[in-house]
Design a protein around this motif. Structure first.
Motif, short mmCIF file in Angstrom:
data_model
loop_
_atom_site.label_atom_id
_atom_site.label_comp_id
_atom_site.label_asym_id
_atom_site.label_seq_id
_atom_site.Cartn_x
_atom_site.Cartn_y
_atom_site.Cartn_z
N GLY A 24 0.79 -1.09 0.12
CA GLY A 24 0.01 -0.15 -0.13
C GLY A 24 0.93 1.31 -0.06
N VAL A 25 0.39 2.26 0.39
CA VAL A 25 0.96 3.77 0.10
C VAL A 25 0.32 4.63 1.27
CG1 VAL A 25 1.10 5.75 -1.14
CG2 VAL A 25 1.00 3.62 -2.36
N ILE A 26 1.31 5.32 1.81
CA ILE A 26 0.93 6.26 2.79
C ILE A 26 1.21 7.70 2.34
CG2 ILE A 26 2.79 5.97 4.37
CD1 ILE A 26 0.94 6.21 6.80
N GLU A 27 0.19 8.61 2.55
CA GLU A 27 0.57 10.11 2.12
C GLU A 27 0.35 10.95 3.24
OE1 GLU A 27 -1.32 12.89 -1.37
OE2 GLU A 27 -1.25 10.80 -1.71
N SER A 28 1.23 11.85 3.15
CA SER A 28 1.31 12.96 4.18
C SER A 28 1.42 14.33 3.73
CB SER A 28 2.50 12.75 5.41
OG SER A 28 3.73 13.17 4.78
N ILE A 29 1.38 15.26 4.42
CA ILE A 29 1.55 16.64 3.73
C ILE A 29 2.90 16.88 3.36
CG2 ILE A 29 -0.40 17.57 5.26
CD1 ILE A 29 1.70 18.75 7.13
N LYS A 30 3.89 15.97 3.76
CA LYS A 30 5.31 16.21 3.52
C LYS A 30 5.69 15.29 2.36
CE LYS A 30 7.30 16.12 7.51
NZ LYS A 30 8.45 16.21 8.47
N ALA A 31 5.11 13.85 2.08
CA ALA A 31 5.73 12.68 1.55
C ALA A 31 4.68 11.82 0.95
CB ALA A 31 6.91 12.20 2.12
N VAL A 32 5.02 10.95 0.11
CA VAL A 32 4.19 9.75 -0.37
C VAL A 32 5.20 8.52 0.04
CG1 VAL A 32 3.05 8.59 -1.89
CG2 VAL A 32 2.78 11.05 -1.84
N SER A 33 4.66 7.55 0.74
CA SER A 33 5.84 6.43 1.18
C SER A 33 4.90 5.20 0.69
CB SER A 33 6.13 6.60 2.41
OG SER A 33 7.06 7.83 2.71
N ASP A 34 5.91 4.04 0.40
CA ASP A 34 5.19 2.79 0.21
C ASP A 34 5.26 2.32 1.54
OD1 ASP A 34 5.01 2.96 -2.75
OD2 ASP A 34 6.82 2.42 -2.95
N LEU A 35 4.39 1.34 1.53
CA LEU A 35 4.25 0.28 2.80
C LEU A 35 4.61 -1.02 2.37
CD1 LEU A 35 0.75 1.58 3.88
CD2 LEU A 35 2.90 2.21 5.22
N TYR A 36 5.42 -1.76 3.34
CA TYR A 36 5.83 -3.10 3.06
C TYR A 36 5.41 -4.16 3.83
CZ TYR A 36 8.82 -0.31 -0.29
OH TYR A 36 9.42 0.37 -1.39
N ALA A 37 5.00 -5.46 3.22
CA ALA A 37 4.62 -6.59 4.26
C ALA A 37 5.64 -7.11 5.09
CB ALA A 37 3.79 -7.36 3.28
N PRO A 38 5.33 -7.48 6.36
CA PRO A 38 6.36 -7.88 7.00
C PRO A 38 6.43 -9.57 6.80
CG PRO A 38 4.43 -7.17 8.36
CD PRO A 38 4.06 -6.75 7.00
N VAL A 39 5.15 -10.12 6.41
CA VAL A 39 5.12 -11.61 6.11
C VAL A 39 4.33 -11.58 4.97
CG1 VAL A 39 5.14 -11.99 8.50
CG2 VAL A 39 3.08 -11.64 7.62
N SER A 40 4.36 -12.88 4.18
CA SER A 40 3.41 -13.31 3.08
C SER A 40 2.34 -13.93 3.71
CB SER A 40 4.30 -14.33 2.35
OG SER A 40 5.49 -13.66 1.86
N GLY A 41 1.13 -13.66 2.97
CA GLY A 41 -0.19 -14.29 3.40
C GLY A 41 -1.30 -13.64 2.58
N GLU A 42 -2.47 -14.07 3.15
CA GLU A 42 -3.76 -13.29 2.59
C GLU A 42 -4.29 -12.31 3.72
OE1 GLU A 42 -8.31 -14.65 2.21
OE2 GLU A 42 -6.69 -16.22 2.07
N VAL A 43 -4.63 -11.23 3.00
CA VAL A 43 -5.07 -10.25 3.84
C VAL A 43 -6.46 -10.46 4.38
CG1 VAL A 43 -6.08 -7.60 4.02
CG2 VAL A 43 -3.90 -8.17 2.52
N VAL A 44 -6.82 -10.49 5.57
CA VAL A 44 -7.84 -11.00 6.37
C VAL A 44 -8.75 -9.69 6.85
CG1 VAL A 44 -7.36 -13.34 6.44
CG2 VAL A 44 -6.74 -11.61 8.39
N ALA A 45 -7.93 -8.71 7.09
CA ALA A 45 -8.78 -7.48 7.64
C ALA A 45 -8.00 -6.34 7.34
CB ALA A 45 -9.03 -7.57 9.15
N ILE A 46 -8.70 -5.15 6.95
CA ILE A 46 -8.17 -3.92 6.81
C ILE A 46 -8.72 -2.98 7.82
CG2 ILE A 46 -7.40 -4.21 4.56
CD1 ILE A 46 -10.04 -2.47 3.40
N ASN A 47 -8.12 -1.82 8.37
CA ASN A 47 -8.71 -0.70 9.05
C ASN A 47 -9.29 -0.06 8.52
OD1 ASN A 47 -9.32 0.94 11.23
ND2 ASN A 47 -6.98 1.03 11.90
#
Length: 127
Positions: A59-82
């Protein structure tokens, strides 16, 4: 400045945290990362059911200063998102280890967590 680094989870060099409970890994970004980003204004997350791969972008996180990629700590299936983050991305700033969590992954191999940093190792990295 001192940052919160709970010792009940593991960390990536790219500033994501991982907290494993019964094979499900909850993921977010660290207090240090949210501080560096500044005010978070947008978070892009995968859909439930999507597959993620350790150390690859989820995924991606965007702030007023920057856009940054988000990296998965483990492999698997996404079972919930906030989903609260879509309407209130500032939760990442307000409570990065609690209400600001991002997703939960049903880990293919929980041993992948062994490759991550401990709280002490992460603290050394950001010092």
């Amino acid at each position: 400045m001192s940052f919160e680094i709970p010792d009940d989870r593991q960390y990536q060099e790219s500033h994501e945290w991982a907290e494993e409970t019964d094979g499900v890994v909850r993921v977010g970004i660290t207090d240090f990362a949210q501080d560096e980003l500044g005010d978070v204004v947008f978070v892009e997350l995968p859909d439930e059911g999507d597959a993620v791969t350790q150390d690859e972008e989820f995924g991606v996180i965007e702030s007023i200063k920057a856009v940054s990629d988000l990296y998965a700590p483990v492999s698997g299936e996404v079972v919930a998102i906030n989903e609260a983050l879509f309407d209130a991305p500032e939760l990442v700033n307000d409570d990065p280890f609690g209400e600001g969590w991002m997703l939960e992954i049903d880990a293919d191999d929980a041993d992948e967590l062994d490759a991550l940093l401990s709280a002490d190792e992460y603290e050394d990295q950001i010092a």
